[in-house]
Design an enzyme around this catalytic site. Structure first.
Site, PDB file in Angstrom:
ATOM      1  CD  GLU A   1      37.372  47.922 -32.248  1.00 54.76           C
ATOM      2  OE1 GLU A   1      36.739  48.302 -33.301  1.00 54.76           O
ATOM      3  OE2 GLU A   1      36.958  47.768 -31.237  1.00 54.76           O
ATOM      4  CG  ASN A   2      39.664  50.367 -29.457  1.00 56.99           C
ATOM      5  OD1 ASN A   2      39.409  51.370 -29.727  1.00 56.99           O
ATOM      6  ND2 ASN A   2      39.061  49.035 -29.042  1.00 56.99           N
TER       7      ASN A   2
ATOM      8  CG  HIS B   1      36.279  51.872 -31.951  1.00 57.82           C
ATOM      9  ND1 HIS B   1      35.248  52.727 -31.931  1.00 57.82           N
ATOM     10  CD2 HIS B   1      36.116  51.177 -30.768  1.00 57.82           C
ATOM     11  CE1 HIS B   1      34.665  52.932 -31.023  1.00 57.82           C
ATOM     12  NE2 HIS B   1      35.370  51.863 -30.051  1.00 57.82           N
TER      13      HIS B   1
ATOM     14  CG  HIS C   1      34.813  43.633 -32.179  1.00 59.41           C
ATOM     15  ND1 HIS C   1      36.018  43.624 -31.737  1.00 59.41           N
ATOM     16  CD2 HIS C   1      34.396  44.887 -32.169  1.00 59.41           C
ATOM     17  CE1 HIS C   1      36.262  44.770 -30.874  1.00 59.41           C
ATOM     18  NE2 HIS C   1      35.194  45.545 -31.487  1.00 59.41           N
TER      19      HIS C   1
END
Length: 259
Positions: free
Chosen positions: A39-40, A68, A152
């Protein structure tokens, strides 16, 4: 069966380090399946088609995400098109792109990966416990003998509570999001492998992958600051689950940090 879960990959630095070290690790440990939280993975936060493609071509089989996931609009269609790119299942159905689980056909066994997000100190999504109940049943109906969960979440207590809640019903649960590898890897009483947080793949000298000076400025001044991904020496945090495919239980667990 050996399944590797890799902690949150941060920016092009983390992606490049993963590509440089994952093939050797897969060969050394006899890894059958690789899951990475991406996600990053795009510079500047979020995930893009380019960063997802980079991870897949580096040897990652399934990409999970988190809060994100939808920072970059260009990736919205990919969540619908790519079955092995998943987002937290407790996002609202109908209005959210993508799916919260995927099933990988390993020939002799079906492996299901479920993605969930915590609600303590994070966005107010659907209850992860209720979503877990629903998805585990769905995974079983699809014939999955091995089930893993990327949870998460921010709060340690929420992660541990869900781990015990699913103990014996999933093969393993690993936490992501906080970017700091915890030293509590274990096999829970009913055979579920567990770790509170896998850690991070990215720059060592950073604040969770972010350039140190910008993180300090934000915390000192309380003013908006544009975060940039840190550069320099990197690491890859991961956890290796050895799973008995007959019982679906974890029989061995190993925490790994490659620097």
């Amino acid at each position: 069966m050996n399944i590797l879960a890799i902690g949150d990959v941060v920016g092009s630095n983390g992606c490049a380090f993963l590509r440089a070290h994952l093939p050797q690790l897969k060969k050394l440990k006899g890894i059958d399946l690789v899951i990475a939280n991406g996600e990053n993975s795009a510079d500047g936060n979020g995930i893009t088609p380019a960063s997802a493609d980079y991870l897949f071509h580096s040897g990652v089989d399934v990409i999970t995400t988190g809060n994100h996931a939808f920072r970059r609009r260009e990736c919205y269609p990919l969540f619908d098109e790519e079955p092995n790119l998943i987002r937290p299942a407790n996002f609202p159905e109908g209005s959210t792109p993508g799916h919260g689980l995927c099933v990988v056909d390993m020939g002799r066994v079906q492996v299901c990966i479920i993605n969930l997000m915590g609600v303590v100190y994070l966005d107010s999504l659907g209850c992860p416990f209720a979503a877990a109940d629903r998805l585990v049943k769905e995974a079983q109906s699809l014939g999955a003998a091995v089930i893993l969960v990327d949870f998460h979440a921010e709060a340690t207590a929420e992660k541990r509570a869900l781990g015990y809640y699913l103990d014996g019903r999933v093969s393993a649960l690993f936490g992501t999001h906080t970017h700091v590898q915890t030293a509590d890897e274990c096999i829970l009483p009913q055979g579920t492998g567990y770790i509170t947080d896998v850690g991070m793949t990215g720059a060592i000298h950073s604040v969770l992958g972010v350039e140190v000076s910008s993180a300090i400025e934000r915390m000192k001044t309380k003013m908006p600051v544009r975060f940039t991904q840190a550069k320099g020496d990197a690491k890859m945090d991961c956890i290796l689950f050895s799973i008995d495919t007959a019982s679906g239980k974890t029989v061995e667990i190993e925490r790994i940090e490659i620097v």
